[in-house]
Design a protein around this motif. Structure first.
Motif: not given
Length: 523
Positions: A114, A116, A129, A150-151, A153, A159, A161, A170
């Motif tokens: 996960w 970020q 990004w 915006t994501r 997988n 993920v 993000e 979040r």
């Protein structure tokens, strides 16, 4: 089997080689004329990976268990390399999984990563990004990913993000990796420190790590980048210190930039055109913003052009422990008054040495109610103790909101020793500020290292006054970064007022200063 041991001086076990191979096999150049070609690491980027993924040979744990910080100039390539590391953390061999038959470390992916990508705003997350998305969509793992605006997988329900300081919902998630971009702009009053702290707590719970990428910071702003750099517990800091050289001398600054840009320069096979960068530096110099040129292109930390005082110089002036006036020593004091929102500050100065220390600084607590007032009785008691302990020649007071304290002090210690000194007189305050800044620059001031006093010095910004000096130069006073800023500057104002009192004491030749001067002449 355990690590094979160093085969050459300075060698250490690391997953960096395995991660580097994964990146070069999987990732592609995300933009420009060579978009889609294999992403080949520069020597500097490879070295960062080797150190960031360094392993303790005894335990297999990361040497830098919390993360890393990469400090490089504008357009060095922090975005693409950090995007590649993000993809590696999503599906590459980034966790220690034992030793192979040759005694080298072996890596494995996270089972459910996960990740970020964090920044102060959505525009800032776009910096990474914009590299990450094409690198993922055009690379060798594109078929394994589900990429969106915006994501992304990942396999195994992982993920990637973006997240900003406003996305508080979040901030409690159990993340495995965080890329914290442009942390030179992450400030406490804009939520940057809270975002960094929240993510790092979450990473600790998962055994994850962070990566900060940043330009050199403005030390007057006390950014997350600066805090990490000054307290790098468990953090690998990659910040090669630039050599000496003036930004205003073309030959010298180009020498510095050749160092800071390293193998990202076109002349060394990279992508950065030094001539084009130098044009930007020249434009900033013509605009009078040399500090920005220093930070963004020469990779040097420097106070912003609007900073009233140099915070690096201020910290260097901290005196040794035990320094300061003895009981009965001749001192002066400056007080900047306040009652509700701004801080109230009292700063003393030893006349002989120029040593300053805060008698007290009272700031409004963060969650104080509407009926809050500073503890003025405590302020009064601190002044009583000061007058009891030292020979106070004079105290200058800017009495806004504390007129009753001024009157009380004048009644107690006479109007000759406690005088109003109004900071709304443009010419007087302009010259006094110039004198105080000059004293700091020259090293005539020293201080006790009080951190709150230092913060107020760092937060002070210049405000031009509508008054010129005898040479036609504009005078200035200090102000906060903005009218509603929670970053206080009142102790800086009190320090200036106290310094002005010291100058008046010396100019007046008080009996104590005359006796001291006579003894010095005798010797």
């Amino acid at each position: 089997m355990p690590w094979r041991g160093a085969e050459e001086p300075g060698a250490f076990p690391t997953l960096g080689y395995e991660v580097a191979d994964w990146i070069e096999d999987v990732c592609v150049i995300p933009d420009g004329d060579r978009i889609g070609e294999p992403f080949v690491l520069t020597n500097e980027q490879l070295w960062f990976l080797l150190c960031y993924y360094r392993i303790d040979p005894a335990t297999g744990a990361f040497t830098y268990g919390r993360g890393g910080q990469l400090v490089r100039p504008q357009k060095w390539g922090k975005g693409p390399i950090s995007a590649a590391i993000v993809l590696a953390e999503g599906n590459g061999p980034v966790l220690f999984d034992g030793w192979d038959a040759d005694g080298d470390p072996v890596g494995r992916p996270w089972s459910t990563p996960w990740i970020q990508i964090a920044a102060q705003s959505e525009d800032q997350t776009d910096n990474v990004w914009r590299s990450l998305q094409p690198m993922a969509e055009l690379g060798a793992i594109a078929a394994d990913l589900d990429t969106g605006l915006t994501r992304i997988n990942l396999p195994g329900r992982g993920v990637i993000e973006p997240v900003t300081s406003s996305s508080t919902s979040r901030l409690g998630q159990k993340i495995s990796f965080s890329l914290q971009d442009e942390t030179h702009s992450w400030l406490r009053h804009t939520g940057g420190q809270m975002l960094a702290d929240a993510q790092r707590r979450n990473l600790a719970g998962m055994g994850g790590r962070f990566l900060e990428t940043t330009n050199a910071w403005d030390p007057a702003e006390r950014s997350v980048a600066q805090t990490t750099n000054e307290h790098p517990v468990g953090v690998y800091v990659d910040y090669p210190q630039p050599p000496a050289g003036s930004v205003r001398n073309k030959r010298e600054r180009r020498k510095v930039m050749r160092f800071t840009y390293g193998d990202s320069l076109k002349e060394r096979g990279g992508w950065v055109d030094l001539d084009r960068i130098d044009l930007e530096v020249q434009a900033l110099l013509e605009q009078g913003d040399a500090p920005q040129a220093e930070r963004f292109f020469m990779n040097r930390c420097d106070a912003g052009a609007s900073a009233a005082f140099d915070p690096v110089r201020w910290r260097a002036l901290q005196a040794k422990l035990g320094t300061g006036p003895k009981a009965g020593g001749l001192i002066v004091c400056g007080v900047d008054g306040a009652r509700f929102d701004d801080a109230i500050a009292s700063v003393a100065t030893e006349v002989e040495s120029g040593y300053q220390w805060p008698v007290g600084i009272w700031e409004r607590p963060e969650h104080a109610g509407d009926d809050y007032e500073h503890p003025l009785e405590a302020v009064d008691q601190a002044m009583v103790e000061l007058f009891d302990l030292y020979d106070v020649w004079r105290t200058y007071v800017d009495p806004q909101w504390i007129e009753h304290l001024l009157e009380r002090w004048q009644g107690r210690w006479t109007v000759k020793r406690v005088l109003p000194w109004y900071t709304n007189r443009p010419r007087q305050v302009g010259y006094a500020m110039r004198n105080y800044r000059a004293a700091i620059t020259a090293g005539d001031v020293s201080h006790n290292g009080d951190p709150v006093f230092a913060r107020h010095i760092e937060h002070a910004r210049r405000k031009r006054l509508n008054v010129r000096d005898e040479d036609g130069r504009w005078l200035w006073t200090i102000q906060k970064q903005r009218a509603d800023s929670p970053l206080k500057i009142d102790a800086a104002m009190a320090g200036m007022v106290s310094w002005e009192a010291r100058g008046d004491c010396i100019a007046a030749g008080s009996p104590r200063t005359r006796r001291r001067s006579k003894r010095l002449r005798t010797f």
